[in-house]
Design an enzyme around this catalytic site. Structure first.
Site, short mmCIF file in Angstrom:
data_model
loop_
_atom_site.label_atom_id
_atom_site.label_comp_id
_atom_site.label_asym_id
_atom_site.label_seq_id
_atom_site.Cartn_x
_atom_site.Cartn_y
_atom_site.Cartn_z
N ALA A 176 0.82 -1.22 0.00
CA ALA A 176 0.00 0.00 0.00
C ALA A 176 0.85 1.27 0.00
O ALA A 176 0.46 2.28 -0.59
CB ALA A 176 -0.93 0.00 1.20
N HIS A 203 -0.91 -8.03 3.02
CA HIS A 203 -0.59 -8.53 4.37
C HIS A 203 -1.57 -8.08 5.44
O HIS A 203 -1.50 -8.57 6.57
CB HIS A 203 0.84 -8.14 4.75
CG HIS A 203 1.03 -6.75 5.23
ND1 HIS A 203 1.10 -6.44 6.57
CD2 HIS A 203 1.14 -5.59 4.57
CE1 HIS A 203 1.27 -5.13 6.70
NE2 HIS A 203 1.30 -4.60 5.49
N CYS A 236 3.28 1.78 12.71
CA CYS A 236 4.39 2.37 11.94
C CYS A 236 5.10 3.44 12.74
O CYS A 236 6.19 3.85 12.44
CB CYS A 236 3.85 2.98 10.65
SG CYS A 236 2.87 1.84 9.69
N GLN A 288 -6.65 -0.92 4.87
CA GLN A 288 -7.33 -1.56 6.00
C GLN A 288 -8.69 -2.15 5.62
O GLN A 288 -9.32 -2.79 6.46
CB GLN A 288 -7.52 -0.54 7.14
CG GLN A 288 -6.24 -0.11 7.82
CD GLN A 288 -5.61 -1.22 8.65
OE1 GLN A 288 -6.24 -2.22 8.99
NE2 GLN A 288 -4.34 -1.05 9.00
#
Lengths: 383, 121
Positions: A71, A201, A324, A179
């Site tokens: 992404a 993922h 992150c 998401q």
């Protein structure tokens, strides 16, 4: 260990692993899919099948999908690529303060290059009011980027409504669907969305593979960021990673089959967890239960320090703010944009549930959270 | 795998802070600074710290340091609180440099408690 961090990443489905192993091990599958010999054509067939599987999941045709590494790359390609391709139409861009860094950083880069970026604040429940967007759009606006599901709060944006407004004004609309892809129904043929970023993922596929959807519509195009070959219409050159793409295809096929039951499962778990903690005083849901994706619940506990809470919750694997950003002690910029104080933003925990999560794990998480909040409040002096 | 940010000692002190709480009737001092809050109390007899307790709102390193400091200072002369330096604690608990400020708030609180004690004696 109880893993409740599925918004950060998910375990790869065993069937996906199997499909990838076959794609790597079967005779001939190592061939470069761009090669015209028989083995190359076979690899290419595997990729075409995967494209069909992903296209079915998101309601589009396979030729609208560009494979990327995930992404982050898709967001960069969409934003940087569209802005530069359409630069002659205007240099005004619109996004939200609650977007992922993979969106805000490319916009910041464009701002350094002379583009003007309008950052919209969310309403208190985390959603973007369409009136705010309407007011922000100008004649020289050329791109809007607003995500589908927020990675920290789970807030689901009205991407159909946002897209309609953009269409009315001739503005491109990019959606970061990291998401939501594979978790919420998406029908790109029906949605007024021009660009959509996806990654494997986050929905039980492998890391390192994602896709960018580019609508088949006049004026919708991106300039490439990479150069060095003719693959993927020169938009994203490089030898295609057959096994990764096969893995994403299988991931998508499973999600197409399981989405309804997965959503019901997540809703049951989220509601069970909230029912188990909501009577604790001073709890705040960051975002909204009503407009939230059921796989994510972000909660702040007043009077509790976030890092200590995270340690006291072990062996729960959860996140404070965005994973992150988890090494940073700074309060989440997303939660601050929702109006939270530094202290409440810092005390936020994101619980994210997944396909493998059990009710017993949720019950353990409830007990741990109640115990940790109570203990840390007892430990703290009066404010 | 990235390194565990907490040493075994920090984890143990954080999990079982035996000096958590307040001492009724004892001398006390509180500080609210740099996003942390610390409240210390001590019972002193014949110039010696008999018992110490703490309350803290802060990160695990701060809570562990407060617990370790209370244990270390019990039995000491109260005047030693005036000169307390947190550098030893920071070293023994492997406090990361970015948290130095928070541990120095604890140092200030201990010195402040020392002043309260010496002023009332």
């Amino acid at each position: 260990m109880i893993y409740l961090d599925y918004a950060a990443s998910t375990p790869v489905d065993p069937a996906v692993i199997e499909s990838m192993a076959v794609a790597m091990a079967a005779p001939g599958n190592y061939a470069n899919p761009s090669s015209t010999h028989s083995e190359g054509r076979y690899s290419n067939e595997l990729i075409a099948r995967a494209a069909g599987q992903l296209a079915e999941l998101v309601g589009t045709s396979p030729d609208r999908l560009i494979w990327t590494s995930g992404a982050t790359e898709s967001d960069n390609l969409a934003i940087l690529g569209a802005a530069t391709y359409r630069e002659d139409r205007g240099r005004h861009l619109v996004s939200m303060r609650t977007e992922h860094k993979a969106v805000t950083d490319p916009f910041a880069t464009l701002a350094q290059r002379g583009f003007e970026v309008t950052w919209l604040d969310p309403d208190p429940d985390g959603r973007l009011g369409l009136d705010k967007l309407q007011s922000a759009l100008r004649d020289d606006t050329q791109l809007v980027s607003v995500m589908h599901v927020n990675n920290e709060t789970g807030i689901v944006q009205d991407i159909a409504g946002i897209g309609e407004l953009c269409r009315e004004r001739g503005v491109l609309y990019h959606v970061d669907a990291a998401q939501s892809c594979g978790k919420l129904p998406i029908d790109l043929d029906a949605l007024p969305v021009d660009l959509m970023s996806m990654t494997a993922h986050k929905f039980y596929g492998p890391k390192g593979i994602g896709a960018l959807y580019i609508a088949d519509r006049k004026g919708v195009h991106v300039d490439p960021m990479l150069f060095g070959g003719g693959q993927q219409r020169r938009l994203r050159p490089g030898t295609l990673p057959t096994q990764q793409i096969v893995g994403l295809g299988e991931t998508a096929a499973i999600a197409t089959q399981r989405m309804a039951q997965d959503l019901e499962h997540l809703r049951t778990l989220r509601d069970r967890f909230w029912a188990g903690i909501q009577d604790l005083p001073g709890l705040i849901v960051n975002g909204s239960l009503e407009h939230g994706f059921p796989g994510i619940l972000n909660v702040s506990a007043a009077g509790v320090e976030g890092e200590s809470l995270l340690l006291a919750l072990e062996p729960l694997c959860v996140a404070t703010g965005s994973a992150c950003n988890s090494k940073s002690q700074e309060p989440s910029y997303v939660l601050r944009a929702l109006g939270l104080s530094d202290e409440l933003a810092q005390a936020a925990i994101r619980f994210s549930f997944g396909r493998p999560t059990t009710e017993a794990e949720v019950d353990t998480a409830i007990a741990l959270y109640r115990g940790a909040v109570t203990r840390l409040r007892q430990l703290a002096p009066a404010a | 795998m990235s390194a565990d940010p907490y040493s075994d000692r920090v984890r143990a002190l954080f999990a079982r802070p035996e000096h958590a709480g307040t001492l009724e009737g004892g001398a006390s001092a509180s500080i609210d600074d740099q996003g942390v809050r610390i409240s210390l109390s001590a019972r002193v007899s014949d110039g010696q710290v008999e018992a110490m307790a703490f309350q803290a709102y802060g990160c695990p390193h701060l809570i562990a340091a407060a617990e370790a400091a209370c244990a270390e200072l019990e039995g000491r002369d109260a005047v030693e609180l005036l000169e307390f330096a947190a550098s030893g604690l920071m070293q023994s608990l492997s406090v990361p440099v970015e948290k130095t400020g928070r541990i120095l708030v604890l140092e200030d609180a201990i010195r402040s408690l020392g002043r309260v004690i010496t002023e009332t004696q």
